[in-house]
Motif scaffolding. Structure first.
Motif, PDB file in Angstrom:
ATOM      1  N   THR A  17     -80.635 -55.331 -86.674  1.00  0.00           N
ATOM      2  CA  THR A  17     -79.763 -56.444 -87.083  1.00  0.00           C
ATOM      3  C   THR A  17     -79.144 -56.203 -88.462  1.00  0.00           C
ATOM      4  O   THR A  17     -78.073 -56.722 -88.754  1.00  0.00           O
ATOM      5  N   GLY A  18     -79.821 -55.433 -89.307  1.00  0.00           N
ATOM      6  CA  GLY A  18     -79.312 -55.187 -90.660  1.00  0.00           C
ATOM      7  C   GLY A  18     -79.603 -56.315 -91.620  1.00  0.00           C
ATOM      8  O   GLY A  18     -80.114 -56.122 -92.714  1.00  0.00           O
ATOM      9  N   LYS A  19     -79.282 -57.558 -91.218  1.00  0.00           N
ATOM     10  CA  LYS A  19     -79.569 -58.760 -91.997  1.00  0.00           C
ATOM     11  C   LYS A  19     -80.025 -59.853 -91.040  1.00  0.00           C
ATOM     12  O   LYS A  19     -79.515 -59.947 -89.918  1.00  0.00           O
ATOM     13  N   ALA A  20     -80.945 -60.699 -91.473  1.00  0.00           N
ATOM     14  CA  ALA A  20     -81.401 -61.774 -90.591  1.00  0.00           C
ATOM     15  C   ALA A  20     -82.001 -62.922 -91.389  1.00  0.00           C
ATOM     16  O   ALA A  20     -82.556 -62.731 -92.477  1.00  0.00           O
ATOM     17  N   ALA A  21     -81.881 -64.126 -90.824  1.00  0.00           N
ATOM     18  CA  ALA A  21     -82.530 -65.323 -91.362  1.00  0.00           C
ATOM     19  C   ALA A  21     -83.561 -65.792 -90.350  1.00  0.00           C
ATOM     20  O   ALA A  21     -83.293 -65.806 -89.142  1.00  0.00           O
ATOM     21  N   VAL A  22     -84.728 -66.155 -90.828  1.00  0.00           N
ATOM     22  CA  VAL A  22     -85.794 -66.643 -89.954  1.00  0.00           C
ATOM     23  C   VAL A  22     -85.893 -68.159 -90.085  1.00  0.00           C
ATOM     24  O   VAL A  22     -85.994 -68.686 -91.202  1.00  0.00           O
ATOM     25  N   ALA A  23     -85.859 -68.861 -88.943  1.00  0.00           N
ATOM     26  CA  ALA A  23     -86.147 -70.291 -88.946  1.00  0.00           C
ATOM     27  C   ALA A  23     -87.646 -70.434 -89.193  1.00  0.00           C
ATOM     28  O   ALA A  23     -88.456 -70.087 -88.339  1.00  0.00           O
ATOM     29  N   PHE A  24     -87.993 -70.926 -90.366  1.00  0.00           N
ATOM     30  CA  PHE A  24     -89.349 -70.796 -90.875  1.00  0.00           C
ATOM     31  C   PHE A  24     -90.063 -72.140 -90.981  1.00  0.00           C
ATOM     32  O   PHE A  24     -89.679 -72.997 -91.779  1.00  0.00           O
ATOM     33  N   SER A  25     -91.115 -72.325 -90.190  1.00  0.00           N
ATOM     34  CA  SER A  25     -91.882 -73.576 -90.215  1.00  0.00           C
ATOM     35  C   SER A  25     -93.171 -73.456 -91.009  1.00  0.00           C
ATOM     36  O   SER A  25     -93.786 -74.455 -91.358  1.00  0.00           O
TER      37      SER A  25
END
Length: 269
Positions: A17-25
């Motif tokens: 992906t190179g860059k990613a955001a995690v939906a973080f709980s």
């Protein structure tokens, strides 16, 4: 496929992906995923937590603490409103809720020039009623743990090996999952549930839920923990405390905690 094979496959998916955001709980899955993303992508990985009345305050604190431990850049996005469709609590509530939640997370990710968002669902999530998965698909959210073939047990084992204290954290879900379908969800109702569960946690219970049925709180604790409740003084304390939060009646589910127990209404229908 061995556990190590799955782990290597996960890292490859993330790297691509190179860059990613995690939906973080701050739960088991998203904490593990955030750790691996940070290890693989370094500064090109971020974690985003949506703060809303649907989420327990203790979970928000855990998310902040674990993001700091991992070292990943962490954003807390405030959303104090409960959408009318979600508040009506239909059987597909989770679909509508996830659509709104992940739209907000996508917007924050794009502000950071990141266009891939990960969620922490795993292979085991396919075996339960999960209307939220449809929303993730529509928004093109990527589920790398599922793609890598990882089960909950796999994730717990790998989390332990990585030194994450969440490896044995009890399963959790948003507070709305404690309210029967069709019963309106309000901030006050969610606050009562949150305070009640915080109290049970303070007494040493590990896996439990406080299901809210109007004026009645129905306590579920894991079958192995039920005997902790069988003490007259403790029962009185719990009853009085939960009633002080606004409940008129407090009862116990005799068979103990079962994940998704309110989904029985759907099966019955």
């Amino acid at each position: 496929m061995t556990l190590q094979d799955k782990y290597e496959r996960l890292k490859a998916i993330i790297a691509n992906t190179g860059k990613a955001a995690v939906a973080f709980s701050g739960g088991v899955d998203s904490t593990f995923l955030s750790k691996v993303c940070h290890d693989v992508l370094q500064e090109n990985a971020i974690a985003i937590t949506l703060v809303s009345p649907m989420n327990a305050q203790s979970e928000m604190k855990d998310a902040e603490e674990m993001a700091q431990f991992i070292g990943i850049t962490h954003y807390m996005v405030q959303d104090g409103e409960i959408d009318d469709v979600v508040a009506a609590n239909p059987v597909d509530r989770c679909y509508h809720c996830k659509k709104i939640e992940f739209t907000n997370i996508l917007e924050k990710a794009r502000e950071c020039n990141i266009f891939t968002v990960f969620d922490g669902s795993n292979i085991d999530d396919l075996s339960d009623y999960r209307p939220g998965l449809k929303a993730l698909s529509e928004l093109k959210i990527v589920s790398p743990l599922r793609e890598a073939g990882l089960t909950k047990s796999d994730i717990r084992q790998l989390s332990k090996e990585l030194g994450l204290k969440t490896w044995d954290k009890p399963a959790f879900a948003c507070l709305a999952s404690r309210v029967p379908y069709g019963e309106k969800i309000t901030p006050l109702k969610l606050s009562k549930i949150d305070r009640s569960e915080d109290y049970l946690r303070s007494l040493g219970f590990v896996q439990f839920r406080v299901r809210s049925h109007g004026d009645m709180a129905r306590i579920e604790v894991s079958p192995t923990e039920r005997e902790k409740l069988f003490d007259a003084e403790k029962l009185d304390m719990i009853s009085q405390k939960l009633k002080s939060f606004g409940y008129l009646y407090v009862c116990m589910e005799l068979e103990g905690y079962k994940t998704g127990s309110l989904n029985r209404e759907i099966s019955k229908s």
